[in-house]
Design an enzyme around this catalytic site. Structure first.
Site, PDB file in Angstrom:
ATOM      1  CB  SER A 259     -95.832  31.097  -6.886  1.00  0.00           C
ATOM      2  OG  SER A 259     -94.500  30.316  -7.234  1.00  0.00           O
ATOM      3  CE  LYS A 260     -98.857  29.244  -0.730  1.00  0.00           C
ATOM      4  NZ  LYS A 260    -100.248  29.029  -0.466  1.00  0.00           N
TER       5      LYS A 260
END
Ligand code: GLU
Length: 490
Positions: free
Chosen positions: A255-256
């Site tokens: 993810s980020k």
């Protein structure tokens, strides 16, 4: 009417730098379009003005082009179904939303933010699933007029079927079914007149005759919304393809949070090769059903199929990527690799701009010596620095081990004298000279080779010593060895 050949679209929102997940989806779109002789469309979903990030569209186009995945229709190239920016298609959305309002499948919602907030709190407290309570769904005309006076900027919501289930076939997940009583009457046109993703993407996929929608697994839960919009219009839905999400090596969602690992442009900056990246991303969640890791672009296009997309999470395995990258670097000709590292060496100040013929000739020799060790192109300047700079910095540990002995100065002196005396500077003569010194001093070849490597390169590792000595050249090598002998002479 369904087109004869598949039409796929990549539909990025310009809300940030492209990440690995976006590009992996695009790889699947591109490969399937090329495999079937279909069309690869790029459509920009820029209806969320608040999240717009300047430059992100350019980064997306750069990433796709760098990967050699030129879109057939879209920004800069046009096409018969334009415009390809949703912000320029508002008239379409308004036209189609009117149809839904007329048929009773959409309605104006006048509820204020405050009311919705209040509603959410009550639902939370009662542990009810969140969602709009449909207060505005069946307003009579009088109440509607009254509400319109209180809130002249209503949104438009889709009236979901609340009975039964919404079912769909997904090319990866198979048969999927969603309970309608758990679905929300979601907003399709916002108060500012812009459509939401759910509505705009369905209208555009229909108008652009998209046959296959490939998108991240996180969109699967939105699929019933989209299916019901298709049903409401009486349109044929596309083939749904929701590849599994990508996990990092520890099994967490890529993810980020691990932005360094997901930002696609950093792979370009680091000097990965487009074909290595294509091979890697294509085989992350897709398999041709054989035990094989290397595929050329042509082979991927030939073999790609929707059936080969796996329905278990794909793992982002950096070691595998680096392994592939090394293989691709070794498949290049020396000339190709030299061209690729040239700009980085110019930036490091090692080669002039434009390079002279002599510099290019030297670059080719240097490249030939590092090709079997180089992985990322960004490592090249550091790896070749001693070929360019005569100011050698000695690796501390290596110096302790190989240069700090009492015998070092004498050994280096003997090597330097011998190399300086060579009339013909050739690989064979260099090797013979070094071995000759070992014999003359009665020491092992290694006792000569290690200090000499340290003196000429400052490091304990690198290309073959005789080869690199030949390329650096006689006078420079002799000067470096003398300088080192001097330094360690007391
Ligand atoms: N605009 C959406 C996104 O960037 C596209 C999702 C889809 O492919 O439908 O995630």
């Amino acid at each position: 009417m369904t087109p004869d050949k598949p039409r796929l679209r990549m539909a990025p929102s310009p809300t940030g730098s492209p990440h690995i997940g976006n590009i992996r989806t695009a790889v699947f779109d591109y490969l399937y379009a090329r495999h079937t002789g279909g069309t690869f469309v790029l459509r920009i979903e820029d209806t969320d003005r608040n999240r717009f990030v300047e430059g992100s569209l350019e980064e997306m186009m750069r990433a796709l082009r760098w990967m050699g995945m030129q879109w057939d229709e879209g920004p800069e190239v046009g096409g018969p179904f334009g415009p390809y920016f949703q912000s320029q298609r508002l008239d379409f959305y308004h036209k189609y939303v009117r149809r839904l309002i007329d048929s009773g499948r959409a309605y104006y919602c006048y509820c204020t933010k405050e009311r919705l907030e209040e509603m959410r709190k009550v639902q939370e407290a009662a542990k009810l699933p969140p969602g709009y309570d449909r207060r505005c769904r069946d307003l009579d005309e009088q109440s509607r007029n009254q509400c319109a006076q209180e809130n002249p900027k209503p949104v438009i919501r889709f009236a979901m079927n609340t009975q039964g289930v919404t079912e769909l076939e997904d090319a990866v997940r198979g048969h999927v079914s969603f309970r309608n009583d758990l679905q929300d009457d979601f907003v399709i046109i916002k108060a500012d007149g812009y459509p939401t993703y759910h509505f705009a993407s369905v209208v555009d996929d229909h108008l652009m005759k998209i046959t296959h929608v490939v998108r991240g697994d996180e969109w699967l839960s939105s699929a019933p919304k989209h299916m019901q919009i298709y049903e409401a219009f009486g349109w044929q839905p596309p083939v749904w393809v929701h590849p599994s999400l990508i996990l990092d090596e520890t099994g967490k969602k890529l993810s980020k949070r691990s932005e360094a690992q997901t930002r696609f442009l950093s792979y370009i900056e680091d000097g990965y090769l487009p074909d290595a990246m294509l091979n890697f991303l294509a085989t992350m969640g897709w398999s041709a059903g054989e035990d094989r890791k290397l595929y050329s672009r042509e082979e991927l296009i030939e073999k790609f199929s929707l059936e080969g997309i796996t329905n278990h999470p794909a793992i982002f395995d950096l070691a595998k990527l680096n392994d592939l990258q090394g293989e691709y670097v070794r498949m290049l000709t020396v000339g190709q690799l030299a061209d690729m590292i040239l700009p980085r060496l110019q930036q490091a100040g090692f080669i002039s701009e434009p390079p002279s013929a002599q510099e290019l000739d030297y670059l080719h020799k240097v490249t030939g010596l590092i090709q079997d060790r180089l992985v990322l192109l960004k490592e090249a300047p550091e790896m070749v620095s001693f070929f360019y700079s005569d100011e050698i910095e000695y690796d501390e540990k290596g110096a302790k081990k190989h240069l700090a002995k009492d015998t070092t100065p004498a050994i280096l002196k003997a090597v330097s004298i011998k190399l300086a005396s060579l009339e013909e500077w050739s690989l064979a003569n260099i090797e013979a000279a070094l071995r000759g010194v070992a014999d003359a001093l009665g020491v092992k070849a290694a006792d000569i080779i290690h200090p000499t490597r340290m003196a000429v390169t400052g490091r304990t590792w690198g290309p073959g010593l005789f080869e690199l000595i030949e390329v650096v050249g006689q006078s420079r090598v002799v000067a470096r060895i003398d300088c080192c002998a001097e330094k360690y002479g007391h």
